[in-house]
Scaffold this active site. Sequence first.
Site, PDB file in Angstrom:
ATOM      1  N   LYS A 156       0.862  -1.198   0.000  1.00  0.00           N
ATOM      2  CA  LYS A 156       0.000   0.000   0.000  1.00  0.00           C
ATOM      3  C   LYS A 156       0.884   1.228   0.000  1.00  0.00           C
ATOM      4  CE  LYS A 156      -4.417   0.998   0.230  1.00  0.00           C
ATOM      5  NZ  LYS A 156      -5.597   0.208  -0.178  1.00  0.00           N
ATOM      6  N   ASP A 196      -7.087   4.390  -4.351  1.00  0.00           N
ATOM      7  CA  ASP A 196      -7.727   4.282  -3.025  1.00  0.00           C
ATOM      8  C   ASP A 196      -8.296   5.678  -2.790  1.00  0.00           C
ATOM      9  OD1 ASP A 196      -7.781   2.262  -0.543  1.00  0.00           O
ATOM     10  OD2 ASP A 196      -7.469   4.249   0.288  1.00  0.00           O
TER      11      ASP A 196
HETATM   12  P1  NDP Z   1     -12.901   8.112  -2.635  1.00  0.00           P
HETATM   13  O1  NDP Z   1     -11.817   9.093  -2.452  1.00  0.00           O
HETATM   14  O2  NDP Z   1     -13.444   7.892  -3.996  1.00  0.00           O
HETATM   15  O3  NDP Z   1     -14.133   8.441  -1.677  1.00  0.00           O
HETATM   16  C1  NDP Z   1     -13.962   8.503  -0.299  1.00  0.00           C
HETATM   17  C2  NDP Z   1     -15.263   8.928   0.342  1.00  0.00           C
HETATM   18  O4  NDP Z   1     -15.164   8.788   1.743  1.00  0.00           O
HETATM   19  C3  NDP Z   1     -15.608  10.380   0.075  1.00  0.00           C
HETATM   20  O5  NDP Z   1     -16.993  10.548   0.065  1.00  0.00           O
HETATM   21  C4  NDP Z   1     -14.978  11.084   1.272  1.00  0.00           C
HETATM   22  O6  NDP Z   1     -15.569  12.332   1.589  1.00  0.00           O
HETATM   23  C5  NDP Z   1     -15.238  10.082   2.374  1.00  0.00           C
HETATM   24  N1  NDP Z   1     -14.161  10.204   3.364  1.00  0.00           N
HETATM   25  C6  NDP Z   1     -12.855   9.975   3.163  1.00  0.00           C
HETATM   26  N2  NDP Z   1     -12.132  10.223   4.268  1.00  0.00           N
HETATM   27  C7  NDP Z   1     -13.015  10.637   5.169  1.00  0.00           C
HETATM   28  C8  NDP Z   1     -12.897  11.047   6.504  1.00  0.00           C
HETATM   29  N3  NDP Z   1     -11.701  11.073   7.131  1.00  0.00           N
HETATM   30  N4  NDP Z   1     -14.044  11.388   7.148  1.00  0.00           N
HETATM   31  C9  NDP Z   1     -15.249  11.341   6.514  1.00  0.00           C
HETATM   32  N5  NDP Z   1     -15.415  10.954   5.236  1.00  0.00           N
HETATM   33  C10 NDP Z   1     -14.324  10.626   4.580  1.00  0.00           C
HETATM   34  O7  NDP Z   1     -12.324   6.731  -2.038  1.00  0.00           O
HETATM   35  P2  NDP Z   1     -12.848   5.249  -2.292  1.00  0.00           P
HETATM   36  O8  NDP Z   1     -14.311   5.239  -2.484  1.00  0.00           O
HETATM   37  O9  NDP Z   1     -11.963   4.637  -3.301  1.00  0.00           O
HETATM   38  O10 NDP Z   1     -12.482   4.554  -0.894  1.00  0.00           O
HETATM   39  C11 NDP Z   1     -13.403   4.467   0.181  1.00  0.00           C
HETATM   40  C12 NDP Z   1     -12.974   3.368   1.135  1.00  0.00           C
HETATM   41  O11 NDP Z   1     -12.938   2.117   0.436  1.00  0.00           O
HETATM   42  C13 NDP Z   1     -11.583   3.515   1.734  1.00  0.00           C
HETATM   43  O12 NDP Z   1     -11.585   2.952   3.034  1.00  0.00           O
HETATM   44  C14 NDP Z   1     -10.709   2.654   0.834  1.00  0.00           C
HETATM   45  O13 NDP Z   1      -9.541   2.210   1.484  1.00  0.00           O
HETATM   46  C15 NDP Z   1     -11.677   1.499   0.577  1.00  0.00           C
HETATM   47  N6  NDP Z   1     -11.410   0.683  -0.588  1.00  0.00           N
HETATM   48  C16 NDP Z   1     -11.286   1.239  -1.833  1.00  0.00           C
HETATM   49  C17 NDP Z   1     -11.079   0.434  -2.924  1.00  0.00           C
HETATM   50  C18 NDP Z   1     -11.028   0.990  -4.293  1.00  0.00           C
HETATM   51  O14 NDP Z   1     -10.940   0.189  -5.237  1.00  0.00           O
HETATM   52  N7  NDP Z   1     -11.104   2.287  -4.498  1.00  0.00           N
HETATM   53  C19 NDP Z   1     -10.920  -1.019  -2.788  1.00  0.00           C
HETATM   54  C20 NDP Z   1     -11.161  -1.510  -1.445  1.00  0.00           C
HETATM   55  C21 NDP Z   1     -11.373  -0.671  -0.406  1.00  0.00           C
HETATM   56  P3  NDP Z   1     -14.779  13.690   1.225  1.00  0.00           P
HETATM   57  O15 NDP Z   1     -14.773  13.745  -0.277  1.00  0.00           O
HETATM   58  O16 NDP Z   1     -15.546  14.759   1.872  1.00  0.00           O
HETATM   59  O17 NDP Z   1     -13.394  13.517   1.796  1.00  0.00           O
HETATM   60  O1  2IT Z   2      -8.002  -1.391  -0.548  1.00  0.00           O
HETATM   61  C1  2IT Z   2      -7.980  -1.893  -1.687  1.00  0.00           C
HETATM   62  O2  2IT Z   2      -8.172  -3.095  -1.870  1.00  0.00           O
HETATM   63  C2  2IT Z   2      -7.740  -1.005  -2.824  1.00  0.00           C
HETATM   64  N1  2IT Z   2      -7.637   0.198  -2.625  1.00  0.00           N
HETATM   65  C3  2IT Z   2      -7.616  -1.563  -4.203  1.00  0.00           C
HETATM   66  C4  2IT Z   2      -6.246  -2.147  -4.422  1.00  0.00           C
HETATM   67  C5  2IT Z   2      -5.942  -2.557  -5.837  1.00  0.00           C
HETATM   68  O3  2IT Z   2      -4.768  -2.879  -6.050  1.00  0.00           O
HETATM   69  O4  2IT Z   2      -6.822  -2.587  -6.700  1.00  0.00           O
END
Ligand code: NDP
Ligand code: 2IT
Length: 475
Positions: A156, A196
């Site tokens: 990561k 992420d």
């Molecule tokens: P994005 O940046 O696309 O969206 C994140 C969302 O969460 C936004 O709405 C953001 O609001 C909110 N958010 C982030 N940090 C905070 C905080 N500290 N407090 C309140 N709200 C918050 O990220 P993703 O959708 O990609 O990721 C979301 C979660 O999913 C994370 O935990 C990530 O690790 C996990 N994840 C992502 C994967 C992926 O493929 N993208 C795969 C597996 C897990 P704001 O815009 O206001 O900050």
């Molecule tokens: O937390 C996760 O699994 C991710 N942000 C996606 C990782 C990836 O390599 O697609």
Amino acid sequence: MVHNGVDDPRIATSDGHRPIKSHTVEDYVSTQEKIESIFAEVVRRNPGEKEFHQAVREVLESVVPVLDKHPEYAEAKIIERICEPERQIIFRVPWEDDRGEVHINRGFRVEFNSALGPYKGGLRFHPSVYLGIVKFLGFEQLFKNALTGMPIGGGKGGSDFDPKGRSDREVMRFCQSFMTELYRHIGEYTDVPAGDIGVGSREIGYLFGQYKRITNRYESGVLTGKGLSYGGAQVRREATGYGTVFFAEEMLKVTGDSLEGKRVVVSGSGNVAIYAIEKVHQLGGTVIACSDSSGYVHDEQGIDLELLKEIKEVRRGRIEEYAQTRQHATFVPHRSVWEVPCQVALPCATQNEIDASDAATMVANGCTLVVEGANMPTTPKAIRIFSEAGVRFAPGKAANAGGVAASALEMQQNATRDSWSFAYSEQKLREIMQNIHTRCYATAEEYGMPGNYVAGANIDGFRAVADAMLAQGLI
Ligand code: NDP
Ligand code: 2IT
């Protein structure tokens, strides 16, 4: 351990055989106590990294019965090795904003474990990023990736850079500077980053462009989450959200239930949240609330996904704008979305977003299923509250593995210079999520904890990594 020569496995007799091991005091110390002492050492060696400690603690607690059954893991010090990343890279990222002012951020890549394949895991750009966050995410990633059954290790990375309010040009310059250091550490067979929080297809595009420019190689497999026009894969964008909902569907099937007619709350409104909402709606449920870091919107008629996508994906706006357009929807600033009553909760924002008081509210409001789309969004106390109340709960490392699984499919397509259809890719994703569900469910039963998906996921992921590490010797 005090070595007296006879107990030291490094000392062999003259005929090349190891002497018979006599019992030491250590053999009589319970596995639980051993785990406590390993955990204390992890805390001592990684001071101040509370999220990393939290993630390690949860896995170590789950694997106590595995160590009882498999003394070979303890003998090879598998736990101690798993908790120590193979490599941790920290670097300076200088960049210039649109007014010519210079900024310095910190970049990270933690290459946690390569027993199962090249390091694989996302990059997070968010002001809260520090080593403890990257290490917690890398540690979780390792077991998640193992659960997919695909050949990917765990890693990561990210930066404390805040993309909010920055122009495309500023984000591009940041990404170029970030990659100017990172490129030497990554590669199709070495380490394959993806997105992420704060890193989506725009950032991956800029990162890929700079990698190509520096290396003079069109190495598609070096990053995943690429745009469809230059080596990206169908369904990668949707995969984490869709996969989380597929996992929820499998859990509901166990009890003869489905998402049809369910009231669902999703936190966040980023990549994972948006596609979780889309799939819930396709499967007959209704998402009535979602959020960002400024508050939440409540829409009893169901979130209008086209509007949400327009605000978040096109305009990069705030969730408040949703209620400004949809007159009957309300925006509630600075409050937790978990106060909205629902049957199914899908936390898709960030770590530790459901605390004990949120959990108590959710239980009181009749929530019966919590499936983590985000990484570690539920605090240990909140998980305990769900468990005591009989709320069924799935941890992120199982439920959100669809994202990285689709990344592995993207790597597969890049390696064969092929590209699959949306329908075929979605079907593959669904099968992968069904398989992860089966593995977690069966492992929990095998260890006498039926329905405990936390134990099932941790034990199953751990065993896969531990066996590969044992087979590869002391490295
Ligand atoms: P994005 O940046 O696309 O969206 C994140 C969302 O969460 C936004 O709405 C953001 O609001 C909110 N958010 C982030 N940090 C905070 C905080 N500290 N407090 C309140 N709200 C918050 O990220 P993703 O959708 O990609 O990721 C979301 C979660 O999913 C994370 O935990 C990530 O690790 C996990 N994840 C992502 C994967 C992926 O493929 N993208 C795969 C597996 C897990 P704001 O815009 O206001 O900050
Ligand atoms: O937390 C996760 O699994 C991710 N942000 C996606 C990782 C990836 O390599 O697609």
